[in-house]
Design an enzyme around this catalytic site. Structure first.
Site, PDB file in Angstrom:
ATOM      1  N   ASP A  38      -4.744  24.633 -32.584  1.00 33.53           N
ATOM      2  CA  ASP A  38      -3.503  25.359 -33.132  1.00 33.53           C
ATOM      3  C   ASP A  38      -3.887  26.681 -33.216  1.00 33.53           C
ATOM      4  O   ASP A  38      -4.917  26.985 -33.679  1.00 33.53           O
ATOM      5  CB  ASP A  38      -3.023  24.879 -34.306  1.00 33.53           C
ATOM      6  CG  ASP A  38      -1.470  25.240 -34.156  1.00 33.53           C
ATOM      7  OD1 ASP A  38      -0.551  24.289 -33.769  1.00 33.53           O
ATOM      8  OD2 ASP A  38      -1.138  26.353 -34.576  1.00 33.53           O
ATOM      9  N   ASN A  97       0.528  20.067 -25.531  1.00 34.90           N
ATOM     10  CA  ASN A  97       1.621  19.964 -26.460  1.00 34.90           C
ATOM     11  C   ASN A  97       2.193  21.321 -26.942  1.00 34.90           C
ATOM     12  O   ASN A  97       3.109  21.545 -27.141  1.00 34.90           O
ATOM     13  CB  ASN A  97       1.474  19.248 -27.511  1.00 34.90           C
ATOM     14  CG  ASN A  97       2.651  19.194 -28.337  1.00 34.90           C
ATOM     15  OD1 ASN A  97       3.700  18.605 -28.555  1.00 34.90           O
ATOM     16  ND2 ASN A  97       2.362  19.804 -29.783  1.00 34.90           N
ATOM     17  N   ALA A 165       9.473  26.783 -16.610  1.00 34.19           N
ATOM     18  CA  ALA A 165       7.917  26.398 -17.088  1.00 34.19           C
ATOM     19  C   ALA A 165       7.952  24.933 -17.172  1.00 34.19           C
ATOM     20  O   ALA A 165       6.769  24.171 -16.539  1.00 34.19           O
ATOM     21  CB  ALA A 165       7.651  27.054 -18.270  1.00 34.19           C
ATOM     22  N   SER A 196      11.369  19.933 -34.729  1.00 30.71           N
ATOM     23  CA  SER A 196      10.116  20.739 -34.674  1.00 30.71           C
ATOM     24  C   SER A 196      10.624  22.109 -34.985  1.00 30.71           C
ATOM     25  O   SER A 196      11.686  22.546 -34.942  1.00 30.71           O
ATOM     26  CB  SER A 196       9.238  20.473 -33.341  1.00 30.71           C
ATOM     27  OG  SER A 196      10.104  21.097 -32.231  1.00 30.71           O
ATOM     28  N   HIS A 407       5.325  -3.511   9.889  1.00 30.21           N
ATOM     29  CA  HIS A 407       4.616  -4.908  10.053  1.00 30.21           C
ATOM     30  C   HIS A 407       4.320  -5.381   8.729  1.00 30.21           C
ATOM     31  O   HIS A 407       3.731  -4.722   8.151  1.00 30.21           O
ATOM     32  CB  HIS A 407       3.525  -4.730  11.020  1.00 30.21           C
ATOM     33  CG  HIS A 407       2.769  -5.952  11.259  1.00 30.21           C
ATOM     34  ND1 HIS A 407       1.793  -6.146  12.019  1.00 30.21           N
ATOM     35  CD2 HIS A 407       3.158  -7.389  10.913  1.00 30.21           C
ATOM     36  CE1 HIS A 407       1.434  -7.387  12.233  1.00 30.21           C
ATOM     37  NE2 HIS A 407       2.260  -8.146  11.640  1.00 30.21           N
ATOM     38  N   GLY A 408       5.217  -6.421   8.217  1.00 33.41           N
ATOM     39  CA  GLY A 408       5.331  -6.958   6.611  1.00 33.41           C
ATOM     40  C   GLY A 408       4.200  -7.754   6.528  1.00 33.41           C
ATOM     41  O   GLY A 408       3.224  -7.566   5.484  1.00 33.41           O
ATOM     42  N   ASP A 511      -2.666  -1.975  20.897  1.00 37.85           N
ATOM     43  CA  ASP A 511      -1.829  -1.222  20.104  1.00 37.85           C
ATOM     44  C   ASP A 511      -1.941   0.443  20.257  1.00 37.85           C
ATOM     45  O   ASP A 511      -2.648   1.005  19.362  1.00 37.85           O
ATOM     46  CB  ASP A 511      -2.032  -1.624  18.797  1.00 37.85           C
ATOM     47  CG  ASP A 511      -0.949  -1.300  17.649  1.00 37.85           C
ATOM     48  OD1 ASP A 511      -0.072  -0.369  18.156  1.00 37.85           O
ATOM     49  OD2 ASP A 511      -0.763  -1.699  16.655  1.00 37.85           O
ATOM     50  N   ASN A 513       0.244   2.519  19.446  1.00 33.30           N
ATOM     51  CA  ASN A 513       1.135   3.450  18.515  1.00 33.30           C
ATOM     52  C   ASN A 513       0.558   4.758  18.232  1.00 33.30           C
ATOM     53  O   ASN A 513      -0.556   4.723  17.633  1.00 33.30           O
ATOM     54  CB  ASN A 513       1.539   2.602  17.264  1.00 33.30           C
ATOM     55  CG  ASN A 513       2.399   3.263  16.563  1.00 33.30           C
ATOM     56  OD1 ASN A 513       2.707   4.518  16.486  1.00 33.30           O
ATOM     57  ND2 ASN A 513       3.110   2.543  15.572  1.00 33.30           N
ATOM     58  N   PRO A 514       0.993   5.921  18.536  1.00 29.13           N
ATOM     59  CA  PRO A 514       0.559   7.096  18.376  1.00 29.13           C
ATOM     60  C   PRO A 514       0.139   7.343  16.674  1.00 29.13           C
ATOM     61  O   PRO A 514      -0.469   8.300  16.434  1.00 29.13           O
ATOM     62  CB  PRO A 514       1.308   8.008  18.929  1.00 29.13           C
ATOM     63  CG  PRO A 514       2.738   7.670  18.832  1.00 29.13           C
ATOM     64  CD  PRO A 514       2.313   6.231  19.212  1.00 29.13           C
ATOM     65  N   HIS A 516      -1.710   6.007  14.891  1.00 33.70           N
ATOM     66  CA  HIS A 516      -3.048   5.609  14.623  1.00 33.70           C
ATOM     67  C   HIS A 516      -3.971   6.492  15.301  1.00 33.70           C
ATOM     68  O   HIS A 516      -5.441   6.482  15.140  1.00 33.70           O
ATOM     69  CB  HIS A 516      -3.451   4.395  14.997  1.00 33.70           C
ATOM     70  CG  HIS A 516      -2.361   3.401  14.576  1.00 33.70           C
ATOM     71  ND1 HIS A 516      -2.328   3.033  13.048  1.00 33.70           N
ATOM     72  CD2 HIS A 516      -1.405   2.625  15.017  1.00 33.70           C
ATOM     73  CE1 HIS A 516      -1.565   2.016  12.695  1.00 33.70           C
ATOM     74  NE2 HIS A 516      -0.792   1.504  13.841  1.00 33.70           N
ATOM     75  N   ILE A 531      -3.483   6.848  10.416  1.00 33.23           N
ATOM     76  CA  ILE A 531      -3.913   5.671   9.575  1.00 33.23           C
ATOM     77  C   ILE A 531      -4.570   4.322  10.276  1.00 33.23           C
ATOM     78  O   ILE A 531      -4.245   4.231  11.677  1.00 33.23           O
ATOM     79  CB  ILE A 531      -2.694   5.090   8.733  1.00 33.23           C
ATOM     80  CG1 ILE A 531      -1.546   4.364   9.533  1.00 33.23           C
ATOM     81  CG2 ILE A 531      -2.053   5.984   7.700  1.00 33.23           C
ATOM     82  CD1 ILE A 531      -0.553   3.770   8.909  1.00 33.23           C
ATOM     83  N   GLY A 534      -3.099  -2.064  10.490  1.00 35.51           N
ATOM     84  CA  GLY A 534      -3.224  -3.200   9.363  1.00 35.51           C
ATOM     85  C   GLY A 534      -4.017  -4.255  10.015  1.00 35.51           C
ATOM     86  O   GLY A 534      -4.622  -5.056   9.389  1.00 35.51           O
TER      87      GLY A 534
END
Length: 737
Positions: A38, A97, A165, A196, A407-408, A511, A513-514, A516, A531, A534
């Site tokens: 403080d 704080n 802020a 306070s 894809h689950g 596969d 898919n772009p 990846h 990515i 899976g």
């Protein structure tokens, strides 16, 4: 059990009174060592005094607690953290704080009014937290609290500087939560309502008196405890009430058409729909926020019409004629054939991480090997070709936006080992359609034949985002359900790094898919980089089970089930945890760098039980150290000769739990090619170590140095104590969890 902060070091800024004082007292009462900061200024930032901090420290010490005072400004963040290090040797928790007020209407706000508020609230919190950050990273633990306010969340007259802020602190906290997650650093934000010096300027005196700081402190303590896994949360609290906030967004409307200009009149005409919260979504991160925006591109290009966003379009279509489960269930997709040679089998094996560095992998990588075989999970490749051929778009009763398809889950069952070449034919049927509210799940059953003989069966669980709420059932007895792992330590763990080119290699198995491979496409989907597939992680996990529990024999493999939970980036390490329950191996696959679960609820069924070597499998669960000794055992089995030359000693271990001996292990790195055995030693032991299961894990994970453990009495040593210097070779290099 009460929450203890024994051994933790806490810094609370602005702790001379009000909320900060209450936090400091509460932490200290539960065993924490507290730095009470403080500056001793008034509510507008004027003056300076050490009295406020000193008084709180005296109160803590009078009650038997541990505390030191610090009188520096939060703008000198390094000094505050250094006070903690000098007094207590570490910093675990930072509660930002400190704050002041300079309330003015916006027109009367001066540069000084604006800058001073931002320097103390936003920049001060940044500087203090930055000073603590690397210390928290090194110890793999940290808890940070940012203090926002209702004014920052909702706005308040006369507090433009303060409001800006305070909301800035929320943005800072959200980013720190993301960056700190993999280091076990959690950052949360509170918007407290308490009496306070600051709130007495904007609240009636009787209300200030009733809103006691002790009604907020328990929330802060819980968020800072090691048991609490909350991260990136925003909480309002006061008078004993606590609530969590989140963002909500309308479904929105697309207000442009292909090859036509977007106009303000178009916005005006759709304004009511744009602002309608009836079917609101709740994005939780940047990826979810960007997803709907990016998917607009495909919808505009496909139909060019003004309408709801893709999620809304799918949902609204589902409630009408777009989704009609009764019409879709039982429909068959066009048959497909898949011709392949041994080249495709080898390419797939390389794509899921197999390497000639492991001699056991050669049977899957070399067509001239006497036991040349196809990896069992190659069975997803011909069936995937069947589902990706575009046939799903022609199924009556389904109206699918393919930019919303995920894809689950995946289930694969083999009826016999896969051939290494030939032509396979797949028949795909819509088994069921489920209404999950936020989306629809389509279950696709794929039977794959070699001639007239059924070779394998796949079930794809396809999740269509936003296509739910059509009044359908939520579950199906046709679904192959994921299963939670047993509640005990895994029987085996394998950690394996993927390469930076893992996705580029795996996609060659079909596969394309772009997402990846193309960074731009991945960014459109909200990912920082392409990515990993899976099903590539799926192949890694299956390999790990096959090697550990089936001697790499594909004939023993029966089935595998996983749920895809989180993405993996090429270059990250996959940590497969395995629990053996008869012929079923439960699996969970994590990203080692982040701790995120990538594959959940998984299991592999084997045709016959393949017991692993007793040298490396722990007997009887319940001890965390079992996992470590099992991993050491596996590494000794692979590298024993090298370790024997390097260490040349026999180590005995006595692991205690609750003060009682719970396990004994012998690590023999002196005889033959080395071994790891559970149980009392059968011969001479050079040195024996005794310590608790908990302290053993602290040593292994680097949180407790062996030397400190010894001098503190946590680690007891009998025999040749000089051999303890070789502990690092075993624990650091050969017990990586």
């Amino acid at each position: 059990m009460s929450l203890s902060f024994e051994g933790r070091v806490v810094l609370v800024t602005g702790a001379g009174g009000g909320l900060g004082k209450e936090y400091a007292l509460a932490f200290a009462s539960r065993g924490a060592s507290v730095v009470v900061n403080d500056l001793g200024v008034d509510t507008k930032g004027g003056g300076r005094s050490s009295a406020a901090a000193d008084k709180v420290v005296e109160e803590i010490r009078a009650k038997g607690g541990k505390a030191v005072a610090n009188y520096d400004s939060v703008e000198d963040g390094e000094k505050l953290i250094q006070s903690a290090l000098d007094a207590f040797g570490r910093i675990d928790i930072v509660v930002n704080n400190a704050g002041i007020l300079r309330d003015r209407s916006f027109a009367r706000t001066s540069d000084l009014d604006w800058d001073l508020i931002h320097r103390i609230h936003l920049r001060g919190s940044f500087l203090v937290t930055r000073a603590a950050w690397n210390h928290m990273k090194k110890q793999n633990f940290g808890r940070i609290i940012m203090t926002a306010s209702a004014a920052g969340i909702y706005g308040n007259f006369g507090q433009a500087n303060y409001s800006a802020a305070k909301l800035g602190l929320l943005g800072l906290a959200n980013t720190l939560a993301i960056e700190g997650r993999k280091y076990n650093i959690h950052c949360n934000t509170i918007a407290p309502v308490a009496g306070s010096r600051l709130t007495e300027t904007v609240m009636p005196p009787d209300l200030v008196a009733s809103l006691k700081p002790e009604y907020v402190a328990p929330l802060v303590l819980w968020l800072c405890h090691e048991q609490c896994q909350e991260n990136g949360g925003l909480f309002e609290a006061g008078a004993g009430w606590i609530g969590k906030l989140r963002w909500e967004r309308t479904e929105g409307r697309i207000v442009r058409q292909r090859n036509k200009p977007m106009t303000p009149e178009g916005v005006r005409d759709q304004w009511d729909a744009i602002c309608d919260f009836e079917n609101a979504t709740k994005p939780a991160n940047v990826q979810e926020s960007l997803h709907s925006v990016v998917s607009v591109l495909s919808q505009v290009e496909s139909d060019g019409e003004v309408g709801a966003n893709p999620a809304a379009a799918a949902a609204s279509g589902a409630t009408g004629s777009g989704f009609n489960p009764a019409e879709a269930i039982g429909q068959k997709l066009p048959s497909s054939s898949f011709s392949f040679t041994s080249n495709q089998c080898i390419l797939y094996a390389l794509g899921v991480g197999m390497s000639t560095k492991d001699p056991d992998s050669l049977r899957f990588l070399y067509e001239g090997h006497q036991d040349f075989s196809c990896l069992p999970t190659f069975g997803v490749i011909p069936s995937q070709a069947a589902t990706m051929g575009g046939g799903l778009s022609s199924v009556p009763g389904l109206s699918i936006d393919f930019t919303q398809v995920l894809h689950g889950e995946q289930y694969l069952e083999l009826y016999k080992p896969l051939p290494t070449s030939g032509t396979l034919t797949s028949e795909t049927t819509v088994a069921d359609v489920l209404d999950k509210g936020s989306g629809a799940v389509i279950l696709l059953d794929v039977n794959t034949y070699n001639g007239d003989e059924l070779v394998c069966y796949n079930q794809f669980s396809v999740f269509v985002v936003g296509a739910g709420r059509f009044g359908g059932k939520r579950s199906s007895d046709k679904a192959k359900a994921p299963l939670p792992p047993p509640k005990r330590a895994p029987d085996a763990v394998v950690i394996e790094s993927t390469t930076g080119d893992q996705a580029a290699l795996y996609r060659l198995s079909g596969d394309w898919n772009p997402l990846h491979i193309d960074p731009g496409f991945a960014a459109m989907g909200g990912f920082r980089a392409p990515i990993l597939h899976g099903l590539c992680s799926f192949g890694f996990a299956a390999r790990h089970v096959l090697k550990r529990f089936a001697d790499n024999d594909p004939a023993k493999f029966k089935a595998i089930k996983v749920r895809f939970a989180k993405p993996v980036f090429p270059g990250q390490s996959l940590q497969t945890e395995m629990w053996k329950e008869g012929s079923r191996i439960h699996i969970q696959c994590k990203v080692k760098e982040t701790g995120d679960v990538a594959l959940a609820g998984g299991y592999v069924d084997l045709h016959s039980t393949s017991e692993a070597s007793p040298e490396i499998l722990p007997q009887g669960g319940g001890l965390q150290s079992d996992l470590v000794f099992a991993e050491i055992g596996r590494r000794v089995k692979d590298l024993g000769s090298e370790l024997v030359k390097k260490v040349n000693a026999v180590f005995g271990w006595e692991i205690t739990k609750g003060g009682e001996k719970a396990a004994e292990w012998t690590i023999d790195l002196k005889n033959g090619s080395g071994s790891v055995l559970r149980g009392p030693p059968g011969g001479k032991v050079d040195v024996t170590f005794t310590l608790s299961d908990e302290d053993f894990m602290e040593v292994v994970t680097g949180k407790l140095q062996p030397q400190k453990a010894f001098f503190s009495g946590k680690l007891k040593v009998r025999g040749n104590i000089m051999l303890s210097q070789k502990l690092e070779v075993i624990l650091k290099d050969y017990a990586k969890l």
